[in-house]
Write an enzyme that holds these catalytic residues in place. Structure first.
Site, short mmCIF file in Angstrom:
data_model
loop_
_atom_site.label_atom_id
_atom_site.label_comp_id
_atom_site.label_asym_id
_atom_site.label_seq_id
_atom_site.Cartn_x
_atom_site.Cartn_y
_atom_site.Cartn_z
N GLY A 8 -0.57 8.11 10.69
CA GLY A 8 -0.46 8.53 9.13
C GLY A 8 -0.92 7.56 8.24
N PRO A 9 -0.80 7.78 6.98
CA PRO A 9 -1.28 7.09 6.08
C PRO A 9 -0.35 5.83 5.71
CG PRO A 9 -0.33 8.63 4.85
CD PRO A 9 -0.25 9.09 6.35
N GLU A 45 -0.67 -1.71 13.51
CA GLU A 45 -1.97 -1.73 12.88
C GLU A 45 -3.26 -2.01 13.68
OE1 GLU A 45 -1.86 -1.36 9.58
OE2 GLU A 45 0.10 -2.28 8.98
N ALA A 46 -3.06 -0.92 14.77
CA ALA A 46 -4.09 -0.83 15.80
C ALA A 46 -5.34 -0.51 15.35
CB ALA A 46 -3.67 0.24 16.72
N GLN A 47 -5.70 -0.08 13.88
CA GLN A 47 -6.92 0.28 13.39
C GLN A 47 -7.63 -0.96 13.17
OE1 GLN A 47 -4.01 0.50 11.61
NE2 GLN A 47 -4.43 -0.74 9.89
N CYS A 65 1.65 13.49 -7.01
CA CYS A 65 2.35 14.98 -7.22
C CYS A 65 3.75 14.89 -6.72
CB CYS A 65 1.59 16.21 -6.49
SG CYS A 65 1.41 16.02 -4.94
N CYS A 102 -1.76 12.92 -1.32
CA CYS A 102 -2.14 13.86 -0.39
C CYS A 102 -3.65 14.32 -0.51
CB CYS A 102 -1.69 15.24 -1.01
SG CYS A 102 -2.00 15.47 -2.74
P1 ADP Z 1 3.82 2.26 7.25
O1 ADP Z 1 3.97 1.46 8.46
O2 ADP Z 1 3.24 3.90 7.77
O3 ADP Z 1 3.03 1.58 6.20
P2 ADP Z 1 6.64 1.42 6.86
O4 ADP Z 1 7.34 1.91 8.16
O5 ADP Z 1 6.20 0.17 6.52
O6 ADP Z 1 5.20 2.56 6.75
O7 ADP Z 1 7.35 2.16 5.56
C1 ADP Z 1 7.98 3.18 5.38
C2 ADP Z 1 8.97 3.06 4.06
O8 ADP Z 1 8.09 2.98 2.95
C3 ADP Z 1 9.79 4.19 3.84
O9 ADP Z 1 11.21 4.29 4.52
C4 ADP Z 1 10.09 3.97 2.37
O10 ADP Z 1 11.35 3.17 2.26
C5 ADP Z 1 9.20 3.23 2.00
N1 ADP Z 1 8.09 3.97 1.03
C6 ADP Z 1 7.56 3.49 -0.20
N2 ADP Z 1 6.62 4.12 -0.90
C7 ADP Z 1 6.71 5.44 0.07
C8 ADP Z 1 6.04 6.67 -0.11
N3 ADP Z 1 5.10 6.69 -1.07
N4 ADP Z 1 6.35 7.77 0.90
C9 ADP Z 1 7.31 7.23 1.81
N5 ADP Z 1 7.69 6.17 1.76
C10 ADP Z 1 7.72 5.33 0.75
MG MG Z 2 2.99 -0.60 9.11
#
Ligand code: ADP
Ligand code: MG
Length: 198
Positions: free
Chosen positions: A14-15, A88-90, A148, A185
């Protein structure tokens, strides 16, 4: 006798901000309770939070071994290892695909988390190969779109220093300040100069 654990490749993708690292840390806690021998890796390019841990934006943390490439990752796996976790496998080289296959042959459970698409919205590095050969769970997470506010963000928006969307021609890998990335999105993801953009 029924085997308790089957080797498999799980993917969490995911993003940015979708909760991939959070999900990894949650699973790591379970593996610890189960008494499994787990090796946790990230790529040494990712020094956003200090190298020797994986860390979520909500501040969950777990000790990790930073490695510069997939071969070094394999070198650090021992015959005692039950589970290999990669965040961060990418960022890894294409060789990670073969190395994951080797780990599965050794009956090791592999869980890889990473961005499915880069800031251009295109498949990122070795992730498409890993997704294609995942034989366990594939979890595609979404974040909240910065524009949004819907929980439908599947893209990572890169911004330049001036706050404007980074152009398509920018380098693919840029481990930058967190405020230079946003979750967005599909509708609000902007990539000036993208070949298919009107
Ligand atoms: P990833 O590893 O996918 O980058 P993380 O696990 O590090 O994500 O972080 C997820 C956390 O980031 C969420 O639980 C929330 O507290 C925080 N967060 C900050 N911005 C957003 C956003 N736009 N959408 C969802 N969560 C967010
Ligand atoms: Mg991460």
């Amino acid at each position: 006798m029924v085997k308790q654990r089957e080797a498999r490749l799980d993917i969490i993708t995911g993003p940015m901000f979708s909760g991939k690292s959070e999900e990894l840390v949650k699973r790591l806690r379970r593996f610890k309770i189960a008494g499994l021998s787990v090796k946790v890796f990230n790529h040494s390019i990712d020094d956003r939070y200090g190298k020797k841990k994986i860390s979520s934006h909500a501040k969950d943390q777990w000790r990790a071994i930073p490695v510069p490439n997939s071969q070094e990752l394999l070198n650090k796996v021992t015959c005692r290892t039950n589970v290999v976790v990669i965040d961060e496998a990418q960022f890894f080289d294409e060789g990670l695909f073969t190395i994951v296959e080797e780990l599965l042959r050794r009956e090791i459970i592999v869980i890889a988390a990473g961005l499915d698409t880069n800031f251009r919205g295109e498949p990122f590095g070795v992730m498409p190969q890993l997704l294609a050969c995942a034989d366990g769970e594939v979890l595609k997470l979404k974040a909240v779109c910065k524009i949004c506010r819907k929980w439908n963000a599947t893209r990572t928006q890169r911004l330049n220093g001036d706050g404007k969307p980074a152009p398509y021609s920018d380098p693919l890998v840029k481990v930058g300040a967190l405020d230079s990335y946003q979750a967005r999105c599909r509708k609000h993801h902007e990539v000036p100069g993208r070949p298919d953009s009107s």
